[in-house]
Scaffold this motif. Structure first.
Motif, PDB file in Angstrom:
ATOM      1  N   ARG A 138      60.640 -17.431  88.847  1.00 12.90           N
ATOM      2  CA  ARG A 138      60.458 -18.410  89.922  1.00 12.90           C
ATOM      3  C   ARG A 138      61.323 -19.635  89.671  1.00 12.90           C
ATOM      4  O   ARG A 138      61.461 -20.109  88.534  1.00 12.90           O
ATOM      5  CB  ARG A 138      58.997 -18.847  90.011  1.00 12.90           C
ATOM      6  N   VAL A 160      64.117 -26.239  93.998  1.00 13.15           N
ATOM      7  CA  VAL A 160      63.818 -26.101  95.425  1.00 13.15           C
ATOM      8  C   VAL A 160      64.139 -27.402  96.161  1.00 13.15           C
ATOM      9  O   VAL A 160      64.714 -27.394  97.260  1.00 13.15           O
ATOM     10  CB  VAL A 160      62.342 -25.707  95.633  1.00 13.15           C
ATOM     11  N   THR A 214      67.017 -27.774  99.010  1.00 13.56           N
ATOM     12  CA  THR A 214      66.642 -28.251 100.340  1.00 13.56           C
ATOM     13  C   THR A 214      67.564 -29.383 100.789  1.00 13.56           C
ATOM     14  O   THR A 214      68.022 -29.417 101.944  1.00 13.56           O
ATOM     15  CB  THR A 214      65.178 -28.722 100.344  1.00 13.56           C
ATOM     16  N   ASP A 274      70.976 -27.826 101.560  1.00 13.11           N
ATOM     17  CA  ASP A 274      70.947 -27.067 102.814  1.00 13.11           C
ATOM     18  C   ASP A 274      71.210 -27.981 104.004  1.00 13.11           C
ATOM     19  O   ASP A 274      71.994 -27.646 104.910  1.00 13.11           O
ATOM     20  CB  ASP A 274      69.590 -26.380 102.949  1.00 13.11           C
ATOM     21  N   LYS A 290      74.463 -19.424 103.370  1.00 14.44           N
ATOM     22  CA  LYS A 290      73.604 -18.244 103.295  1.00 14.44           C
ATOM     23  C   LYS A 290      73.054 -18.057 101.888  1.00 14.44           C
ATOM     24  O   LYS A 290      71.898 -17.642 101.719  1.00 14.44           O
ATOM     25  CB  LYS A 290      74.385 -17.005 103.735  1.00 14.44           C
ATOM     26  N   ALA A 334      70.253 -20.484 101.570  1.00 17.07           N
ATOM     27  CA  ALA A 334      69.098 -20.011 102.336  1.00 17.07           C
ATOM     28  C   ALA A 334      68.382 -18.879 101.612  1.00 17.07           C
ATOM     29  O   ALA A 334      67.141 -18.813 101.613  1.00 17.07           O
ATOM     30  CB  ALA A 334      69.558 -19.559 103.722  1.00 17.07           C
ATOM     31  N   ARG A 335      69.154 -17.985 100.984  1.00 18.79           N
ATOM     32  CA  ARG A 335      68.545 -16.866 100.257  1.00 18.79           C
ATOM     33  C   ARG A 335      67.733 -17.364  99.070  1.00 18.79           C
ATOM     34  O   ARG A 335      66.625 -16.879  98.809  1.00 18.79           O
ATOM     35  CB  ARG A 335      69.626 -15.894  99.816  1.00 18.79           C
ATOM     36  N   LEU A 380      66.338 -20.284  98.762  1.00 14.88           N
ATOM     37  CA  LEU A 380      65.140 -20.955  99.278  1.00 14.88           C
ATOM     38  C   LEU A 380      64.113 -19.958  99.791  1.00 14.88           C
ATOM     39  O   LEU A 380      62.904 -20.211  99.741  1.00 14.88           O
ATOM     40  CB  LEU A 380      65.530 -21.932 100.387  1.00 14.88           C
ATOM     41  N   SER A 381      64.591 -18.826 100.282  1.00 11.44           N
ATOM     42  CA  SER A 381      63.676 -17.809 100.795  1.00 11.44           C
ATOM     43  C   SER A 381      62.969 -17.066  99.671  1.00 11.44           C
ATOM     44  O   SER A 381      61.745 -16.885  99.694  1.00 11.44           O
ATOM     45  CB  SER A 381      64.448 -16.811 101.665  1.00 11.44           C
ATOM     46  N   THR A 382      63.730 -16.669  98.649  1.00  9.45           N
ATOM     47  CA  THR A 382      63.121 -15.900  97.557  1.00  9.45           C
ATOM     48  C   THR A 382      62.406 -16.782  96.543  1.00  9.45           C
ATOM     49  O   THR A 382      61.474 -16.337  95.873  1.00  9.45           O
ATOM     50  CB  THR A 382      64.194 -15.085  96.817  1.00  9.45           C
ATOM     51  N   ARG A 383      62.879 -18.036  96.416  1.00 13.32           N
ATOM     52  CA  ARG A 383      62.365 -18.967  95.407  1.00 13.32           C
ATOM     53  C   ARG A 383      62.461 -18.381  93.997  1.00 13.32           C
ATOM     54  O   ARG A 383      61.665 -18.699  93.111  1.00 13.32           O
ATOM     55  CB  ARG A 383      60.909 -19.368  95.698  1.00 13.32           C
TER      56      ARG A 383
END
Length: 271
Positions: A207, A213, A217, A220, A245, A248-249, A251-254
């Motif tokens: 994680r 994160v 952010t 981004d 991208k 974004a990936r 941030l999506s998977t963390r």
């Protein structure tokens, strides 16, 4: 040649010196694959060392457009600064003795500085270190390529995933005064294809920490604003789009990235 350099500069003063300082070439770093020169820059009585990489000295690569590596060095600095971690030394694109090139503040490593990445005896892995790969010397003695479980390196791992760094060798990780960690040599970053190669795989699939994160952010949002506009002077629209991208990936998977399956995961040589 003996030149007395000035005390440690803050970022704004360093950028001013890099942009406007008068060059005095000290010598060439012969181990570099591209023309890489160490020089002194002097402005208003302030002198500091820098690394100067002229565009004309860039070796052609099959997977990166000719003459773009210096701009990628500057782009890496801009992204690092936006993330708030200061991982890349101040870097600018400017004219020099051999024409336009990347000019980066030189980072001195103390003689008693700590080692965070390297080959260690296979059966003497330091406590809190990650084993990345196995190796043997010419006599057959077993070693491990390893790195410390250190939040400073974790930041660099996240940064490399963002910029798609194809060459994070151990020798590209510097520990400066006060234990501050820097990453250098970012000429082969920002490719539109996934090319992440690094020795820092210890956090694979773990994680992301909260600070990562938060930094992602901020990045981004910046990529669709002023930062994106500044990067457009060095990168293509497709390269900037792919950077967005990747952010974004993450941030999506963390989670920290995984080694690629269709691309060597560790650069050679690794150190």
């Amino acid at each position: 040649m003996t030149v007395e350099t000035s005390p440690v500069l803050d970022e704004s003063d360093a950028l001013r010196l890099l942009e406007r300082g008068e060059f005095e070439i000290e010598g060439r770093l012969v181990d570099a694959s591209n023309t890489t020169l160490r020089a002194f820059l002097t402005l208003d009585g302030v002198t500091a060392r820098c690394v100067y990489k002229p565009v004309r000295g860039e070796r052609p690569l099959w997977d990166f457009p000719d003459g773009t590596l210096a701009g990628r060095e500057v782009s890496a600095y801009l992204v690092s600064r936006e993330m708030g971690w200061g991982l890349v030394p101040p870097t600018v694109l400017r004219d020099g003795p051999l024409g336009e090139g990347a000019c980066q503040l030189w980072i001195d490593e103390p003689d008693d500085g700590e080692a965070l990445v390297g080959f260690v005896p296979a059966y003497e892995l330091p406590a809190g270190w990650f084993r990345i790969a196995a190796a043997r010397d010419d006599d057959g003695t077993a070693y491990a390529l390893a790195h410390a479980d250190d939040p400073r390196l974790a930041r660099l791992t996240v940064f490399d995933a963002v910029v798609n760094n194809a060459d994070r060798k151990g020798g590209h990780v510097l520990v400066g005064e006060g234990g501050r960690v820097y990453g250098v040599d970012h000429g082969v970053c920002f490719n539109v294809d996934d090319k992440l190669r690094t020795v820092l795989w210890g956090w694979t699939r773990k994680r992301l920490p909260d600070e990562a994160v938060e930094a992602l952010t901020l990045l981004d949002a910046a990529l669709v604003g002023e930062l994106g506009e500044r990067l457009a002077g060095h990168l293509t629209a497709a390269e900037i789009g792919r950077t967005r991208k990747r952010v974004a990936r993450l941030l999506s998977t963390r989670r920290f990235p995984e080694p690629p399956e269709d691309w060597p995961a560790v650069p050679w040589p690794p150190i």
